[in-house]
Design a protein around this motif. Structure first.
Motif, PDB file in Angstrom:
ATOM      1  N   GLY A 190      -2.271  -3.224   5.650  1.00 48.97           N
ATOM      2  CA  GLY A 190      -1.348  -3.990   4.818  1.00 48.97           C
ATOM      3  C   GLY A 190      -1.959  -4.568   3.562  1.00 48.97           C
ATOM      4  O   GLY A 190      -1.311  -4.612   2.508  1.00 48.97           O
ATOM      5  N   THR A 191      -3.219  -5.000   3.625  1.00 45.56           N
ATOM      6  CA  THR A 191      -3.851  -5.527   2.411  1.00 45.56           C
ATOM      7  C   THR A 191      -4.042  -4.430   1.376  1.00 45.56           C
ATOM      8  O   THR A 191      -3.792  -4.633   0.175  1.00 45.56           O
ATOM      9  N   ALA A 192      -4.485  -3.259   1.827  1.00 40.89           N
ATOM     10  CA  ALA A 192      -4.751  -2.157   0.891  1.00 40.89           C
ATOM     11  C   ALA A 192      -3.479  -1.723   0.170  1.00 40.89           C
ATOM     12  O   ALA A 192      -3.474  -1.552  -1.060  1.00 40.89           O
ATOM     13  N   THR A 193      -2.398  -1.553   0.908  1.00 39.64           N
ATOM     14  CA  THR A 193      -1.149  -1.126   0.267  1.00 39.64           C
ATOM     15  C   THR A 193      -0.599  -2.244  -0.627  1.00 39.64           C
ATOM     16  O   THR A 193      -0.043  -1.967  -1.695  1.00 39.64           O
ATOM     17  N   THR A 194      -0.786  -3.495  -0.215  1.00 37.39           N
ATOM     18  CA  THR A 194      -0.341  -4.619  -1.050  1.00 37.39           C
ATOM     19  C   THR A 194      -1.131  -4.685  -2.349  1.00 37.39           C
ATOM     20  O   THR A 194      -0.575  -5.024  -3.402  1.00 37.39           O
TER      21      THR A 194
END
Length: 333
Positions: free
Chosen positions: A219-223
């Motif tokens: 989730g952090t990477a896509t965010t």
């Protein structure tokens, strides 16, 4: 074509995938993601709170209904870092079993292998370092897909090295970054902690080199991609396989640190419920990039759910999975 439903319960997010798998590859997947914050307060208490357990159980109830309505005949359920760490995980497992599931707390090595299997589908037989950046841990895996000469179109999985590192967005937040706005020296301390942990893990890989291609999922990477582009609404097609330079990650870390959590939540590209842990997540990925020496990362929407679906379909079909692991399947009614 085999249809399966897969539920994965992480430290921050609980996710559902209903996937159609054919020939060992995911042909179509519908995903649902809900921020449940299972690991809220876990790093300090060592326990899953009653409120967090209740949020997850309610979410899973809705997921089972969605999976049944989507025509999935079978389902599996895995739990990762928060459930591995908590002293009272059995309480949550009991609640999930009452719903007809066979929940499995998987080891970090299995988590990393499943994620690598899901991500690598988009890269042929290229050698990769895949990082699954989660709430409580980050799984690192080096390897590649291999062709099966006896069965054209099929493939195997060659993993040279897999490690789970206890560094993640929520863990970093609760240890270092709970206050917002966040002073620069506090951010630096969190980032240095994460970098040291990653460097220590990577040093244990022996003579296995680090591939040129670093692929990060979670989730952090896509965010990060969404924040960098100011996406509103979120567009998974834009995010998937997008390259993001290290300098852009570091710039976002610097940009978000002086903001309050409500201010972070208002930025285009971020889910409001992810705002309390996003700075920790960015600090972790920034540290990962430094530890690996990467100048950029490729961000993948494919993840553990893809690998889990492939293994679940293999179990239904009675064929070997690419790395021999079988999830616990139940029939949906």
């Amino acid at each position: 074509m085999t249809r399966v439903a897969c539920i994965d319960i992480g430290t921050v997010t609980a996710r559902l995938a209903v996937a159609d798998v054919e020939g060992g590859r995911v042909q179509r997947m519908l995903k649902q993601s809900t921020i449940c914050n299972l690991g809220e307060g876990l790093d300090a208490s060592g326990r899953i709170s009653d409120a967090a357990r209740s949020r997850v159980v309610q979410c899973v109830d809705s997921y089972l209904s969605m999976a049944f309505q989507a025509g999935a005949p079978v389902a599996c359920c895995t739990l990762t870092s928060a459930a591995r760490d908590a002293h009272n995980s059995d309480e949550l497992l009991t609640d999930l079993a009452k719903r007809g599931l066979r929940p499995e707390v998987i080891a970090g090595s299995i988590e990393g292998s499943l994620t690598f299997l899901g991500v690598a589908q988009d890269f042929g037989q290229k050698s990769l370092l895949v990082a699954d950046s989660g709430g409580g841990s980050t799984e690192l895996a080096i390897g590649r897909l291999t062709a099966d000469e006896k069965a054209p179109g099929s493939y195997g999985l060659s993993l040279a090295w897999v490690r789970s590192v206890d560094v993640g967005a929520r863990r970093a937040t609760e240890r270092y970054l709970a206050k917002a706005p966040t002073p620069a020296d506090t951010v630096a301390a969190a980032r240095e902690w994460a970098r040291e942990e990653f460097s220590r893990a990577l040093a244990e890989r022996g003579d296995v080199g680090v591939p040129d291609t670093l692929v990060v999922t979670g989730g952090t990477a896509t965010t990060l991609v969404a924040l960098d582009a100011g996406l509103d609404p979120y567009d998974s097609r834009f995010v998937h396989l997008k390259s993001l330079p290290t300098r852009s990650v570091d710039a976002l870390l610097e940009r978000l640190a002086p903001l309050s959590v409500p201010e972070r939540a208002k930025l285009k590209g971020i889910q409001s419920k992810r705002a309390p842990v996003i700075l920790g997540g960015i600090a972790v990925i920034s540290a990962l990039l430094e530890a690996t020496g990467a100048t950029a990362m490729t961000v993948s929407e494919s993840d553990l759910l893809f690998g889990l679906a492939i293994c679940a379909a293999a179990a239904v079909e009675g064929v070997p999975a690419p790395f021999g692991w079988k999830p616990g399947l139940v029939v949906l009614r």
